[in-house]
Write a protein that holds these residues in place. Structure first.
Motif, PDB file in Angstrom:
ATOM      1  N   LYS A   1      47.650  50.855  31.485  1.00 43.12           N
ATOM      2  CA  LYS A   1      48.254  51.921  30.669  1.00 43.12           C
ATOM      3  C   LYS A   1      49.638  51.503  30.195  1.00 43.12           C
ATOM      4  O   LYS A   1      50.003  51.741  29.043  1.00 43.12           O
TER       5      LYS A   1
ATOM      6  N   GLU B   1      30.370  51.318  26.431  1.00 42.84           N
ATOM      7  CA  GLU B   1      30.259  52.760  26.640  1.00 42.84           C
ATOM      8  C   GLU B   1      30.522  53.182  28.077  1.00 42.84           C
ATOM      9  O   GLU B   1      30.979  54.298  28.319  1.00 42.84           O
TER      10      GLU B   1
ATOM     11  N   ALA C   1      36.314  52.774  29.841  1.00 41.61           N
ATOM     12  CA  ALA C   1      37.257  53.889  29.901  1.00 41.61           C
ATOM     13  C   ALA C   1      37.462  54.568  28.554  1.00 41.61           C
ATOM     14  O   ALA C   1      38.590  54.674  28.071  1.00 41.61           O
ATOM     15  N   ILE C   2      36.409  55.064  27.932  1.00 32.55           N
ATOM     16  CA  ILE C   2      36.498  55.702  26.617  1.00 32.55           C
ATOM     17  C   ILE C   2      37.503  56.862  26.645  1.00 32.55           C
ATOM     18  O   ILE C   2      38.338  56.986  25.744  1.00 32.55           O
ATOM     19  N   GLU C   3      37.444  57.695  27.662  1.00 29.03           N
ATOM     20  CA  GLU C   3      38.363  58.839  27.744  1.00 29.03           C
ATOM     21  C   GLU C   3      39.809  58.372  27.883  1.00 29.03           C
ATOM     22  O   GLU C   3      40.715  58.982  27.323  1.00 29.03           O
ATOM     23  N   PHE C   4      40.027  57.304  28.627  1.00 29.35           N
ATOM     24  CA  PHE C   4      41.369  56.737  28.748  1.00 29.35           C
ATOM     25  C   PHE C   4      41.901  56.341  27.380  1.00 29.35           C
ATOM     26  O   PHE C   4      43.022  56.678  27.008  1.00 29.35           O
ATOM     27  N   TYR C   5      41.081  55.635  26.591  1.00 31.78           N
ATOM     28  CA  TYR C   5      41.509  55.207  25.252  1.00 31.78           C
ATOM     29  C   TYR C   5      41.792  56.414  24.366  1.00 31.78           C
ATOM     30  O   TYR C   5      42.765  56.431  23.617  1.00 31.78           O
ATOM     31  N   LYS C   6      40.951  57.433  24.441  1.00 29.18           N
ATOM     32  CA  LYS C   6      41.189  58.659  23.665  1.00 29.18           C
ATOM     33  C   LYS C   6      42.516  59.297  24.061  1.00 29.18           C
ATOM     34  O   LYS C   6      43.258  59.767  23.202  1.00 29.18           O
ATOM     35  N   ASN C   7      42.798  59.317  25.348  1.00 31.62           N
ATOM     36  CA  ASN C   7      44.023  59.956  25.839  1.00 31.62           C
ATOM     37  C   ASN C   7      45.290  59.251  25.374  1.00 31.62           C
ATOM     38  O   ASN C   7      46.355  59.873  25.334  1.00 31.62           O
TER      39      ASN C   7
END
Length: 116
Positions: free
Chosen positions: A42, A68, A71-77
């Motif tokens: 991060k 898929e 860490a898709i949600e991490f990248y979105k965040n």
């Protein structure tokens, strides 16, 4: 621990030809085992994106492709948006396939020098 040990890295590059000069692609961040779960990834992401926002107004987008199951949600965040799915692109060695997920982050400080 030796203070000269590489524990994490980040890299991306400008695409060629010139029509893609506003893009940094293939963003990859690696944190080596033993140093994971310490927020180094991060820190690398946010430092890179802050640097681009503050110093690279010639770059409008930064691209990555995430598995898929990654860490898709991490990248979105941290500001990336999903731009599609490449189905059954990854053979995960168990006989199952997963999608690759192209994502992009957009620099709000971009300046279009070409006038286009």
């Amino acid at each position: 621990m030796d203070k000269n040990v590489l524990v994490a890295e980040v890299h991306c590059y400008k695409l060629k030809p010139r029509i893609f000069s506003h893009v940094l692609s293939e963003l990859t961040i690696v944190v080596y085992s033993g140093f994971q779960n310490q927020r180094l990834g991060k820190l690398l992401f946010t430092t890179l994106l802050t640097y681009i926002k503050d110093n690279r107004n010639d770059i409008i987008r930064v691209e990555l492709v995430a598995r898929e199951s990654n860490a898709i949600e991490f990248y979105k965040n941290i500001g990336f948006v999903v731009e599609g799915r490449l189905e059954k692109r990854i053979n995960n060695k168990t006989g199952a396939f997963e999608a690759d997920v192209p994502m992009a982050w957009f620099n709000r400080n971009f300046q279009n020098y070409s006038g286009n």
